[in-house]
Write a protein that holds these residues in place. Structure first.
Motif, PDB file in Angstrom:
ATOM      1  N   LYS A   1       0.824  -1.203   0.000  1.00  0.00           N
ATOM      2  CA  LYS A   1       0.000   0.000   0.000  1.00  0.00           C
ATOM      3  C   LYS A   1       0.861   1.258   0.000  1.00  0.00           C
ATOM      4  CE  LYS A   1      -4.103  -1.922   2.171  1.00  0.00           C
ATOM      5  NZ  LYS A   1      -4.984  -1.892   3.319  1.00  0.00           N
ATOM      6  N   GLN A   2       1.909   1.237   0.796  1.00  0.00           N
ATOM      7  CA  GLN A   2       2.796   2.397   0.844  1.00  0.00           C
ATOM      8  C   GLN A   2       3.536   2.560  -0.487  1.00  0.00           C
ATOM      9  OE1 GLN A   2       5.779   2.394   3.922  1.00  0.00           O
ATOM     10  NE2 GLN A   2       6.406   4.487   3.461  1.00  0.00           N
ATOM     11  N   LEU A   3       4.003   1.462  -1.039  1.00  0.00           N
ATOM     12  CA  LEU A   3       4.695   1.504  -2.325  1.00  0.00           C
ATOM     13  C   LEU A   3       3.772   2.088  -3.399  1.00  0.00           C
ATOM     14  CD1 LEU A   3       7.086   0.850  -4.171  1.00  0.00           C
ATOM     15  CD2 LEU A   3       6.117  -1.455  -4.452  1.00  0.00           C
ATOM     16  N   TYR A   4       2.523   1.651  -3.404  1.00  0.00           N
ATOM     17  CA  TYR A   4       1.558   2.155  -4.383  1.00  0.00           C
ATOM     18  C   TYR A   4       1.416   3.676  -4.263  1.00  0.00           C
ATOM     19  CZ  TYR A   4      -2.826   3.010  -6.805  1.00  0.00           C
ATOM     20  OH  TYR A   4      -3.782   3.514  -7.644  1.00  0.00           O
ATOM     21  N   GLN A   5       1.254   4.166  -3.047  1.00  0.00           N
ATOM     22  CA  GLN A   5       1.056   5.611  -2.851  1.00  0.00           C
ATOM     23  C   GLN A   5       2.315   6.403  -3.217  1.00  0.00           C
ATOM     24  OE1 GLN A   5      -2.503   5.352  -2.761  1.00  0.00           O
ATOM     25  NE2 GLN A   5      -1.825   7.412  -2.306  1.00  0.00           N
TER      26      GLN A   5
END
Length: 181
Positions: A143-147
């Motif tokens: 999720k952090q990578l996506y953002q």
């Protein structure tokens, strides 16, 4: 950066300190505050360097100082507008100031200024691309990578849009007839 703005404003005509402060505030936008404590020391330094002179006029019973650009100030303005753009947090605002006052310099200087900014933008794009590659290879929560990747994608799009606009502007000036650019 504020040096360029104030000298650019005085290239057009003499101005009162209040007018300079008001216009500078409009130019930097609502997220920065330009106080008299920012502007007047700058004007004092300009006077000490011989870039401006001041005169006092009575308007409605009130003394107001008006500032005028000297020949040394014009030379300083020309130096600032064509000097290399440094990689700092205010580079974009500095470019905006340059763009506002490009009409005061010869065509070749305008084109050089625009081409220089394109190079600055391309350097930023290379950095964002390398950052994207580096982050993608790290072990980060999905999720952090996506953002983070979305944020970098946004930055890339903004830079690419800026490059496209500045390239068109440089081409427009290059192909315009003398006096029409």
């Amino acid at each position: 950066m504020y040096d360029l703005f104030v000298l650019g404003e005085l290239m057009a005509e003499d101005k009162h300190g209040y007018v300079l402060q008001e216009r500078l505030q409009y130019a930097v936008g609502p997220n920065r505050k330009i106080s008299a404590g920012t502007l007047y020391p700058l004007l004092t330094r300009f006077e000490e360097n011989g870039w401006i002179t001041q005169s006092e006029q009575n308007e409605g019973g009130r003394a107001r100082k008006s500032y005028r650009l000297t020949e040394l100030g014009r030379e300083r303005f020309h130096t600032l507008i064509v000097s290399p753009i440094e990689n700092h947090t205010d580079a974009e605002l500095t470019f905006q100031f340059r763009l506002a006052y490009l009409h005061f310099v010869p065509k070749e200087a305008r084109i050089a200024c625009l081409r220089q900014y394109i190079q600055y933008l391309r350097n930023n794009l290379r950095y964002v691309n390398s950052l994207s590659e580096m982050i993608a290879s790290k072990k980060i929560d999905d999720k952090q990578l996506y953002q983070v990747m979305r944020m970098l994608d946004h930055r890339k799009h903004m830079i690419l849009a800026d490059i496209e606009w500045v390239e068109k502007e440089a081409d427009r000036i290059e192909t315009a007839k003398e006096g029409m650019e």
